[in-house]
Design a protein around this motif. Structure first.
Motif, PDB file in Angstrom:
ATOM      1  N   VAL A  47       0.870  -1.171   0.000  1.00 60.29           N
ATOM      2  CA  VAL A  47       0.000   0.000   0.000  1.00 60.29           C
ATOM      3  C   VAL A  47       0.906   1.219   0.000  1.00 60.29           C
ATOM      4  N   LEU A  48       0.470   2.272  -0.625  1.00 58.19           N
ATOM      5  CA  LEU A  48       1.257   3.490  -0.785  1.00 58.19           C
ATOM      6  C   LEU A  48       1.393   4.231   0.548  1.00 58.19           C
ATOM      7  N   VAL A  49       2.301   3.739   1.397  1.00 53.98           N
ATOM      8  CA  VAL A  49       2.590   4.413   2.661  1.00 53.98           C
ATOM      9  C   VAL A  49       4.085   4.414   2.941  1.00 53.98           C
ATOM     10  N   GLY A  50       4.859   3.826   2.076  1.00 51.21           N
ATOM     11  CA  GLY A  50       6.301   3.763   2.289  1.00 51.21           C
ATOM     12  C   GLY A  50       6.745   2.346   2.579  1.00 51.21           C
ATOM     13  N   ALA A  51       8.038   2.183   2.692  1.00 55.17           N
ATOM     14  CA  ALA A  51       8.637   0.858   2.890  1.00 55.17           C
ATOM     15  C   ALA A  51       8.149   0.219   4.188  1.00 55.17           C
ATOM     16  N   GLY A  52       7.928  -1.066   4.134  1.00 53.58           N
ATOM     17  CA  GLY A  52       7.545  -1.809   5.330  1.00 53.58           C
ATOM     18  C   GLY A  52       6.081  -1.696   5.684  1.00 53.58           C
ATOM     19  N   GLY A  53       5.295  -1.037   4.843  1.00 55.86           N
ATOM     20  CA  GLY A  53       3.879  -0.884   5.126  1.00 55.86           C
ATOM     21  C   GLY A  53       3.105  -2.137   4.786  1.00 55.86           C
ATOM     22  N   PRO A  54       1.796  -2.089   4.976  1.00 56.45           N
ATOM     23  CA  PRO A  54       0.964  -3.250   4.679  1.00 56.45           C
ATOM     24  C   PRO A  54       0.904  -3.535   3.180  1.00 56.45           C
ATOM     25  N   GLN A  55       0.467  -4.744   2.865  1.00 55.83           N
ATOM     26  CA  GLN A  55       0.291  -5.142   1.478  1.00 55.83           C
ATOM     27  C   GLN A  55      -1.156  -5.571   1.259  1.00 55.83           C
ATOM     28  N   VAL A  87      -6.137   3.410 -12.071  1.00 54.55           N
ATOM     29  CA  VAL A  87      -4.694   3.543 -12.283  1.00 54.55           C
ATOM     30  C   VAL A  87      -4.390   5.028 -12.461  1.00 54.55           C
ATOM     31  N   TRP A  88      -3.490   5.567 -11.627  1.00 54.00           N
ATOM     32  CA  TRP A  88      -3.213   7.000 -11.614  1.00 54.00           C
ATOM     33  C   TRP A  88      -1.737   7.264 -11.333  1.00 54.00           C
ATOM     34  N   ALA A  89      -1.324   8.508 -11.516  1.00 52.57           N
ATOM     35  CA  ALA A  89       0.039   8.925 -11.189  1.00 52.57           C
ATOM     36  C   ALA A  89       0.049  10.431 -10.919  1.00 52.57           C
ATOM     37  N   SER A  90       0.972  10.873 -10.093  1.00 54.03           N
ATOM     38  CA  SER A  90       1.071  12.306  -9.782  1.00 54.03           C
ATOM     39  C   SER A  90       1.521  13.112 -10.994  1.00 54.03           C
ATOM     40  N   TRP A  91       2.218  12.496 -11.910  1.00 57.68           N
ATOM     41  CA  TRP A  91       2.727  13.185 -13.101  1.00 57.68           C
ATOM     42  C   TRP A  91       1.713  13.208 -14.249  1.00 57.68           C
ATOM     43  N   CYS A  92       0.553  12.612 -14.060  1.00 57.73           N
ATOM     44  CA  CYS A  92      -0.452  12.446 -15.113  1.00 57.73           C
ATOM     45  C   CYS A  92      -1.380  13.661 -15.183  1.00 57.73           C
ATOM     46  N   ALA A  93      -1.338  14.377 -16.308  1.00 57.82           N
ATOM     47  CA  ALA A  93      -2.194  15.556 -16.483  1.00 57.82           C
ATOM     48  C   ALA A  93      -3.674  15.173 -16.525  1.00 57.82           C
ATOM     49  N   ALA A  94      -4.010  14.100 -17.211  1.00 57.72           N
ATOM     50  CA  ALA A  94      -5.413  13.680 -17.304  1.00 57.72           C
ATOM     51  C   ALA A  94      -5.960  13.241 -15.947  1.00 57.72           C
ATOM     52  N   GLU A 121       6.138  11.690  -4.019  1.00 53.31           N
ATOM     53  CA  GLU A 121       5.353  12.518  -4.944  1.00 53.31           C
ATOM     54  C   GLU A 121       3.880  12.132  -4.895  1.00 53.31           C
ATOM     55  N   ALA A 122       3.606  10.838  -4.882  1.00 57.93           N
ATOM     56  CA  ALA A 122       2.224  10.359  -4.858  1.00 57.93           C
ATOM     57  C   ALA A 122       1.517  10.790  -3.571  1.00 57.93           C
ATOM     58  N   LEU A 123       2.188  10.642  -2.444  1.00 60.07           N
ATOM     59  CA  LEU A 123       1.576  11.031  -1.165  1.00 60.07           C
ATOM     60  C   LEU A 123       1.335  12.535  -1.101  1.00 60.07           C
ATOM     61  N   ARG A 124       2.273  13.337  -1.622  1.00 63.65           N
ATOM     62  CA  ARG A 124       2.083  14.794  -1.680  1.00 63.65           C
ATOM     63  C   ARG A 124       0.870  15.139  -2.556  1.00 63.65           C
ATOM     64  N   TRP A 125       0.750  14.455  -3.664  1.00 64.30           N
ATOM     65  CA  TRP A 125      -0.345  14.725  -4.591  1.00 64.30           C
ATOM     66  C   TRP A 125      -1.693  14.411  -3.939  1.00 64.30           C
ATOM     67  N   LEU A 126      -1.778  13.270  -3.258  1.00 64.86           N
ATOM     68  CA  LEU A 126      -3.026  12.917  -2.574  1.00 64.86           C
ATOM     69  C   LEU A 126      -3.343  13.896  -1.447  1.00 64.86           C
ATOM     70  N   ALA A 127      -2.316  14.334  -0.732  1.00 65.46           N
ATOM     71  CA  ALA A 127      -2.538  15.306   0.347  1.00 65.46           C
ATOM     72  C   ALA A 127      -3.060  16.632  -0.215  1.00 65.46           C
ATOM     73  N   ALA A 128      -2.579  17.024  -1.372  1.00 68.45           N
ATOM     74  CA  ALA A 128      -2.975  18.297  -1.971  1.00 68.45           C
ATOM     75  C   ALA A 128      -4.345  18.237  -2.644  1.00 68.45           C
ATOM     76  N   HIS A 129      -4.693  17.100  -3.230  1.00 70.46           N
ATOM     77  CA  HIS A 129      -5.902  17.010  -4.050  1.00 70.46           C
ATOM     78  C   HIS A 129      -7.013  16.170  -3.433  1.00 70.46           C
ATOM     79  N   GLY A 130      -6.751  15.514  -2.315  1.00 75.12           N
ATOM     80  CA  GLY A 130      -7.736  14.648  -1.693  1.00 75.12           C
ATOM     81  C   GLY A 130      -7.458  13.195  -2.052  1.00 75.12           C
ATOM     82  N   ASP A 131      -7.852  12.311  -1.155  1.00 74.70           N
ATOM     83  CA  ASP A 131      -7.581  10.888  -1.348  1.00 74.70           C
ATOM     84  C   ASP A 131      -8.887  10.115  -1.432  1.00 74.70           C
ATOM     85  N   PRO A 132      -9.317   9.757  -2.653  1.00 76.17           N
ATOM     86  CA  PRO A 132     -10.585   9.043  -2.796  1.00 76.17           C
ATOM     87  C   PRO A 132     -10.471   7.532  -2.599  1.00 76.17           C
TER      88      PRO A 132
END
Length: 180
Positions: free
Chosen positions: A50-58, A73-80, A110-121
């Protein structure tokens, strides 16, 4: 009896009619539609962090059996993805369907920053930094979204940003049918 002259004249006409038919079939297709050979087949088996860093849950595919769920499927670098994201946030807020993310070819910070800035659905977002899981799902690019049923079978694939119309007119009617 058929003469050679008649064959020579009819053959170009037959070839023209065949080519015109093929062109007409091609023009009638939606150019945004990328058929997936995985629709109707089990989702690829996975166990990823799971996107929380090394050693996190799976999370594994089989952990999600028993419920209908959406994989985005998403990415912080994805304009769409920026266009799609508010739609996902609103949809997830309704709680009609669990939404999981697959963070594709991205870095965790980058992904965690993006979710923090835009909301985490996402109920959880799976980390796929090298894109291997995305490749197993047949991802062409981001964003892409998959609807997966209670048995882990892919029932729907959408390429490009989700819209309220796609969710209302295509996804949710299918969800209702799958839930019976």
């Amino acid at each position: 009896m058929i003469t050679r002259r008649w064959v020579r004249m009819a053959l170009p006409l037959a070839v023209f009619v065949a080519l015109a038919a093929l062109l007409a079939m091609g023009l009638g297709r939606d150019p945004r539609e990328l058929p997936s050979p995985l629709v109707g087949r089990p989702a690829p088996a996975f166990r990823v962090p799971v996107l929380v860093g090394a050693g996190g849950p799976q999370i594994a595919r089989d952990d999600l059996r028993g419920e209908v769920w959406l994989l985005n499927v998403w990415a912080s670098w994805c304009a769409a993805c920026r266009i799609e994201h508010p739609v996902l946030v609103d949809f997830a807020r309704d709680g009609a369907l669990p939404v999981y993310g697959l963070n594709y070819k991205d870095t965790t910070p980058e992904a965690l920053r993006w979710l923090a800035a835009h909301g985490d659905p996402y109920r959880a977002s799976l980390s796929d930094p090298d894109g291997r899981l995305g490749m197993e799902f047949g991802v062409y690019g981001v964003p892409e979204t998959f609807l997966i049923d209670q048995q882990g079978v892919i029932r729907f694939k959408h390429v490009g940003p989700l819209t309220p119309a796609v969710l209302q007119d295509e996804v949710m009617p299918l969800v209702r049918r799958l839930r019976g």
